[in-house]
Write an enzyme that holds these catalytic residues in place. Structure first.
Site, PDB file in Angstrom:
ATOM      1  NE  ARG A  72      28.364  89.522  50.311  1.00  0.00           N
ATOM      2  CZ  ARG A  72      28.013  90.410  49.779  1.00  0.00           C
ATOM      3  NH1 ARG A  72      27.341  91.591  50.598  1.00  0.00           N
ATOM      4  NH2 ARG A  72      27.855  90.723  48.641  1.00  0.00           N
ATOM      5  CG  HIS A  76      33.042  90.446  49.215  1.00  0.00           C
ATOM      6  ND1 HIS A  76      32.072  91.188  48.302  1.00  0.00           N
ATOM      7  CD2 HIS A  76      32.248  89.206  49.495  1.00  0.00           C
ATOM      8  CE1 HIS A  76      31.293  90.520  47.989  1.00  0.00           C
ATOM      9  NE2 HIS A  76      31.270  89.422  48.524  1.00  0.00           N
ATOM     10  N   GLY A  82      44.204  89.482  47.622  1.00  0.00           N
ATOM     11  CA  GLY A  82      44.432  88.897  48.851  1.00  0.00           C
ATOM     12  C   GLY A  82      43.786  89.525  49.934  1.00  0.00           C
ATOM     13  CG  ASP A  84      44.773  93.716  50.467  1.00  0.00           C
ATOM     14  OD1 ASP A  84      43.761  93.633  50.442  1.00  0.00           O
ATOM     15  OD2 ASP A  84      45.382  93.908  48.902  1.00  0.00           O
ATOM     16  CB  SER A  86      42.065  96.474  48.937  1.00  0.00           C
ATOM     17  OG  SER A  86      41.838  95.229  48.870  1.00  0.00           O
ATOM     18  CG  ASN A 104      32.113  94.892  47.214  1.00  0.00           C
ATOM     19  OD1 ASN A 104      31.968  93.687  47.516  1.00  0.00           O
ATOM     20  ND2 ASN A 104      33.516  95.298  46.975  1.00  0.00           N
ATOM     21  CG  HIS A 203      25.477  81.693  51.102  1.00  0.00           C
ATOM     22  ND1 HIS A 203      25.535  81.546  49.789  1.00  0.00           N
ATOM     23  CD2 HIS A 203      26.150  82.885  51.356  1.00  0.00           C
ATOM     24  CE1 HIS A 203      26.165  82.722  49.395  1.00  0.00           C
ATOM     25  NE2 HIS A 203      26.357  83.599  50.321  1.00  0.00           N
ATOM     26  CB  THR A 204      24.805  78.362  57.601  1.00  0.00           C
ATOM     27  OG1 THR A 204      23.635  77.735  58.615  1.00  0.00           O
ATOM     28  CG2 THR A 204      25.708  78.725  58.178  1.00  0.00           C
ATOM     29  CB  THR A 258      18.965  77.212  61.809  1.00  0.00           C
ATOM     30  OG1 THR A 258      19.618  76.587  60.903  1.00  0.00           O
ATOM     31  CG2 THR A 258      18.048  75.960  62.499  1.00  0.00           C
ATOM     32  CG  ASP A 263      22.622  75.110  61.377  1.00  0.00           C
ATOM     33  OD1 ASP A 263      22.902  75.469  60.349  1.00  0.00           O
ATOM     34  OD2 ASP A 263      21.661  75.397  62.184  1.00  0.00           O
TER      35      ASP A 263
END
Length: 334
Positions: A72, A76, A82, A84, A86, A104, A203-204, A258, A263
Site C-alpha cells: 500500500r 499511495h 508519481g 518519488d 514523497s 494516510n 485487497h486480497t 485466505t 491469490d
C-alpha cells in the site's frame, strides 16, 4: 489502491520484462520524464535486492499484515505526483508531508521497515539506491513472500524534495468510489480499466476498519432493499462486528478466506457478494466491463497474476517531478 491495499482504511488504487535484460522502459503519467531500467543496480549495488527481500521476508513472517502495508505504501506514493517517495517525508518547519493527509493519517504503516532497509543499503552502497526504488522492490517482495507472482522491478527513480498533502488528500480514490470514478482516476495516471481491476486485487491482503465500509451496511441499517449482488449474511456479520466494538475500533480482513495469501480469492469473494469495501464490490455489480474481468480472474488465477505484474510495472513507471535526489534518509531531504 481502492487501491488498493491495504492495511487499515484502505484506498483504491507496460509490459513486464521478466528476463531482467536491462532493457529500458518509458515512464508513464505525470511529471519529469525519467527513463527506468531493469538492471541499473547490478553493478552499482548488487546487494540491493537481496537486502530488501531479506527485510521483507523477516518482517512479514513476524507480522503477515505488513505485506499489505508495504504494498500500500507504494500505491499511495505513486498515485500522488508519481513514484518519488514523497509519502515517506516527515513534516518539518519548511515542509508539510503527506503522512497527515486523511487517507494516510493513522492508516499507513511500514515506515520503520523502509528505514531499516535504507540504512542497510546505505552501509554498502551509499547514496546509490533511492527510497522510491526501495518502495517498489518492497512492494514486489511483499507479494512474493505472500504466495503471489514475482516480476522484475524497473529502477532508477529519484526521491522528491517536496510533498503535497493536498494532492494526497484529493488524489487517492476513496473506499466509496464508484467504478466510473475509479476508471477515470486510473486513466488520468495512464492506467487502463484492466490495470485498475488487477491492482484492486491487492485487497486480497490486509485489513480495513469499519469506518471504511460503513456504506456496505446501509441496506441493513435503513431497511432499504439490498443492492444487486449483496450477500445479506455477510453484511450482517460485518454489522455485528462493528456494532460490538464500535466502527472506529472494529477491523476485519479484506479477504476472510485466505487473508495472508496473495491469490485470486478476492475476486471469488466479489462474485459471492463478499467484497468488503464499497469500491471493491462495485467492480462486480456496477459495470459489465469490470465484472467480466472479475469473472476471468476468479476462474483463472494465472491471468490475474500476469495482469497484476504488468499493472505493477506500469504503475511503478509513473514519474515524479524534476526536483529530486537520492535521499540518505527516507524521512527527510538531504
Amino acid at each position: 489502491m481502492p487501491i488498493l491495499s491495504l492495511s487499515e482504511n484502505p484506498t483504491n488504487f507496460s509490459e513486464s520484462c521478466e528476463d531482467g535484460s536491462g532493457e529500458t522502459g518509458s515512464s508513464f503519467g505525470i511529471g519529469f520524464d525519467l527513463v527506468l531500467d531493469f538492471g541499473l543496480y547490478r553493478n552499482s549495488c548488487p546487494e540491493a535486492e537481496s537486502i530488501v527481500y531479506s527485510w521483507v521476508e523477516t518482517t512479514v513472517l513476524e507480522d503477515p499484515r505488513m505485506a499489505a502495508s508495504l504494498l500500500r505504501l507504494h500505491f499511495h506514493d505513486c498515485f500522488v505526483n508519481g513514484c518519488d517517495a514523497s509519502v515517506l517525508l516527515d513534516d518539518t518547519e519548511g515542509l508539510v508531508g503527506e503522512k497527515t493527509a486523511p487517507p494516510n493519517l493513522n492508516s499507513l504503516r511500514g515506515f520503520e521497515v523502509i528505514d531499516s532497509i535504507k540504512s542497510d543499503i546505505e552501509s554498502v552502497c551509499p547514496e546509490t539506491v533511492s527510497c522510491a526504488d526501495i518502495l517498489a522492490m518492497a512492494a514486489r517482495d511483499s507479494v512474493v513472500v505472500s504466495g503471489g507472482p514475482r516480476w522484475e522491478v524497473e529502477v532508477g527513480r529519484k526521491d522528491s524534495r517536496t510533498a503535497s498533502k493536498q494532492a494526497a488528500t484529493n488524489g487517492l480514490p476513496s473506499p466509496n468510489s464508484t467504478v466510473s470514478t475509479l476508471i477515470s482516476t486510473f486513466q488520468n495516471l495512464g492506467l487502463s480499466q484492466t490495470d485498475m481491476v488487477a491492482l484492486s486485487g491487492g485487497h486480497t491482503l490486509g485489513k480495513a476498519r469499519c469506518t471504511s465500509f460503513t456504506a456496505r451496511l446501509q441496506p441493513l441499517q435503513t431497511g432499504q432493499p439490498a443492492n444487486h449482488g449483496d450477500n445479506l449474511e455477510f453484511l450482517e456479520s460485518l454489522q455485528q462486528l462493528c456494532s460490538t466494538v464500535g466502527p472506529s475500533v472494529g477491523i476485519t480482513q479484506l479477504d476472510l478466506v485466505t487473508p495472508s495469501t496473495f491469490d485470486n480469492q478476492y475476486y471469488v469473494n466479489l462474485l459471492s457478494g463478499e467484497g468488503l469495501l464499497p469500491s471493491d464490490q462495485a467492480l462486480a455489480v456496477q459495470d459489465p466491463g469490470t465484472r467480466a474481468i472479475v469473472e476471468t480472474y476468479a476462474t483463472d488465477q494465472s491471468v490475474f497474476f500476469e495482469d497484476f505484474k504488468n499493472a505493477m510495472v506500469k504503475m511503478g513507471g509513473i514519474s515524479g517531478g524534476s526536483n529530486s535526489e537520492i535521499r540518505k534518509n527516507c524521512r527527510m531531504i538531504n
